[in-house]
Design an enzyme around this catalytic site. Structure first.
Site, mmCIF file in Angstrom:
data_model
loop_
_atom_site.group_PDB
_atom_site.id
_atom_site.type_symbol
_atom_site.label_atom_id
_atom_site.label_comp_id
_atom_site.label_asym_id
_atom_site.label_seq_id
_atom_site.Cartn_x
_atom_site.Cartn_y
_atom_site.Cartn_z
ATOM 1 N N PRO A 121 4.470 -5.378 -1.420
ATOM 2 C CG PRO A 121 6.739 -5.011 -1.848
ATOM 3 C CD PRO A 121 5.800 -5.867 -1.036
ATOM 4 N N GLY A 122 3.512 -3.554 -4.337
ATOM 5 C CA GLY A 122 3.186 -3.684 -5.759
ATOM 6 C C GLY A 122 3.490 -2.396 -6.483
ATOM 7 N NE ARG A 123 -0.570 2.521 -6.079
ATOM 8 C CZ ARG A 123 -1.690 2.591 -6.803
ATOM 9 N NH1 ARG A 123 -1.679 3.259 -7.946
ATOM 10 N NH2 ARG A 123 -2.799 2.016 -6.387
ATOM 11 N NE ARG A 130 -3.723 3.793 -11.285
ATOM 12 C CZ ARG A 130 -3.454 5.007 -10.836
ATOM 13 N NH1 ARG A 130 -2.928 5.922 -11.631
ATOM 14 N NH2 ARG A 130 -3.714 5.325 -9.583
ATOM 15 C CE1 TYR A 143 -9.630 2.444 -9.040
ATOM 16 C CE2 TYR A 143 -7.632 2.392 -10.355
ATOM 17 C CZ TYR A 143 -8.596 1.738 -9.621
ATOM 18 O OH TYR A 143 -8.527 0.371 -9.471
ATOM 19 C CE1 TYR A 161 -2.932 -3.002 -9.062
ATOM 20 C CE2 TYR A 161 -1.503 -1.247 -8.291
ATOM 21 C CZ TYR A 161 -2.118 -2.464 -8.096
ATOM 22 O OH TYR A 161 -1.904 -3.148 -6.921
ATOM 23 C CB CYS A 163 -16.474 5.657 -29.467
ATOM 24 S SG CYS A 163 -15.860 5.915 -31.130
ATOM 25 C CD GLU A 164 -17.344 4.497 -23.369
ATOM 26 O OE1 GLU A 164 -17.952 5.350 -22.688
ATOM 27 O OE2 GLU A 164 -17.734 3.332 -23.557
ATOM 28 N N GLY A 194 0.760 -1.232 0.000
ATOM 29 C CA GLY A 194 0.000 0.000 0.000
ATOM 30 C C GLY A 194 0.790 1.280 0.000
#
Length: 420
Positions: free
Chosen positions: A277-279, A315, A319, A374, A345-346, A242
């Site tokens: 740990p990741g990010r 992301r 987010y 991510y 197309c959004e 985190g």
């Protein structure tokens, strides 16, 4: 501005380590992800150094980026893996991560996944609920194996992060409420083929303050004392991951400061510490490089239209995440304010609104920073857009570590029934 020391400007050209990104673009085409091998290794080693005084198992959170080249890089320097599916166990094992360094998290482990994990001999199941605990026991008994478990505790701590990546509040779907923890452990101890060995806590992602960690670890330390008094042999505490990264101007605690908080709250317990740990290993080790397709002047604003879309990097749409946007060629002195958008197309296919960047024209290369975690792992072929290839750089060499698929391969993955 975020610090991107592994993506420096050299004579106004952005490099990945010692490789010019425009050279990679020439060989690979855009868009593409690019990762710094050196950054990944140095980030891992910073955790090793910070936790060197404690018995620690560092388990990289595979969900952040599951590319085999990334996992192999980490496996070779001693990393374990935090996984959330059978597929991620398969990825980790294929990359050379030993089963005894794998912890299995996730709220919906299926029977076939539990069976596979038991047969592999993983280090620990991080159990998220009482029904899951019962299923693990049933499968372990059927296989005549013992499942080592920790129960994930929801400590009801506010992580002060985005609501969609906060996991430690009472309203979140994760873990067993701390108020029910002792009952859950009593149940675990009564079940056949279950070895109660640990406590697990993970309160969210992209944390920029240490206070939430401190509060959570205090509560977990007190719980471990209580569980030991109940007769449970708790020898492992999984403190989750985190720790955030700098996307814009966030002030991130050092890995040493994070380790000091963990040690201050937990070292007296004598437990092995597992961290996930990741990010913080991958985030700033990667960029997403795209080309400007058009510069469009609207009624009220200018649009910088890129060849990368929300299918490649979701992301910002999901987010409202901020990513620094930089020109690969930094030689221009002119600045312009654009809405930076993609081809999907959004209306949500927007990376930034009213962002001031170097003035650009069709064909210019743009780097979206801090995309190592991510990014590619959450991408899709929405609008039948091909997945962006992934590239890894080490010093003055680069290699394609995931090819861009062909249209034929994507279309031919569909099967048309004979009766259509």
């Amino acid at each position: 501005m975020s610090t991107q020391k592994h993506f420096p400007y050299v004579n106004n050209k952005m490099f990945a380590e010692k490789v010019d990104l425009s050279n990679i673009a020439h060989h690979v085409g855009t868009p593409f992800y690019c990762y710094s091998n050196t950054a990944i290794r140095q980030n891992f080693q910073a955790y090793e150094h910070a936790f060197s005084s404690q018995d620690t198992l560092i388990c990289y959170a595979v969900k952040a980026n599951g590319n085999q080249a990334v996992l192999s890089t980490l496996a070779k320097i001693g990393s374990g893996a935090d996984v959330v599916s059978m597929g991620e166990i398969l990825r980790a094992r294929a990359a050379g991560i030993p089963a005894e360094k794998i912890v299995y998290s996730g709220v919906a482990k299926a029977e076939v996944e539990i069976e596979y994990a038991l047969n592999e001999g993983i280090f620990q199941f991080n159990v998220e609920s009482e029904p899951e605990l019962e299923l693990i026991s049933q499968v372990a008994k059927r296989l005549d194996k013992v499942a080592a478990i920790a129960i994930r505790i929801n400590p009801d701590v506010c992580a002060n992060t985005h609501a969609k990546i906060s996991t430690g509040k009472s309203e979140n779907k994760f873990g067993v409420p701390i108020s029910k923890a002792r009952l859950a452990y009593k149940q675990a101890a009564s079940l056949p083929n279950i070895k109660v060995q640990g406590v697990d806590v993970h309160i969210g992602s992209q944390l920029t303050e240490l206070a939430p960690f401190q509060e959570a670890y205090q509560r977990i330390a007190q719980l471990i004392v209580e569980l030991r008094s109940d007769g449970h042999d708790i020898s492992v505490v999984d403190i989750g991951g985190g720790l955030g990264i700098t996307y814009l101007d966030e002030s991130i605690p050092s890995k040493q400061a994070y380790a000091d908080v963990a040690q201050a709250q937990l070292s007296h317990l004598g437990c092995k510490i597992v961290i996930e740990p990741g990010r913080s290993l991958l985030g700033n080790a990667g960029v997403l490089v795209s080309s400007v397709v058009f510069v469009k002047t609207g009624e009220e604003r200018q649009f910088l239209i890129l060849d990368v879309g929300m299918n490649d990097l979701v992301r910002p749409s999901m987010y409202d995440a901020y990513h620094e946007i930089l020109a690969v060629d930094n030689s221009s002195t002119e600045l312009k304010t654009y809405d930076v958008v993609g081809p999907v197309c959004e209306t949500g296919d927007t990376f930034a609104k009213a962002r001031t960047v170097k003035e650009s024209k069709s064909g210019d290369l743009i780097a979206i920073m801090s995309c190592g975690a991510y990014g590619a792992v959450m991408s899709s072929t929405y609008n039948t857009r091909m997945l962006a290839p992934e590239v890894m750089v080490k010093e003055n060499e680069f290699a394609i570590i995931r090819q861009r698929p062909s249209y034929e391969a994507v279309i031919n993955a569909d099967n048309v029934p004979s009766w259509v």
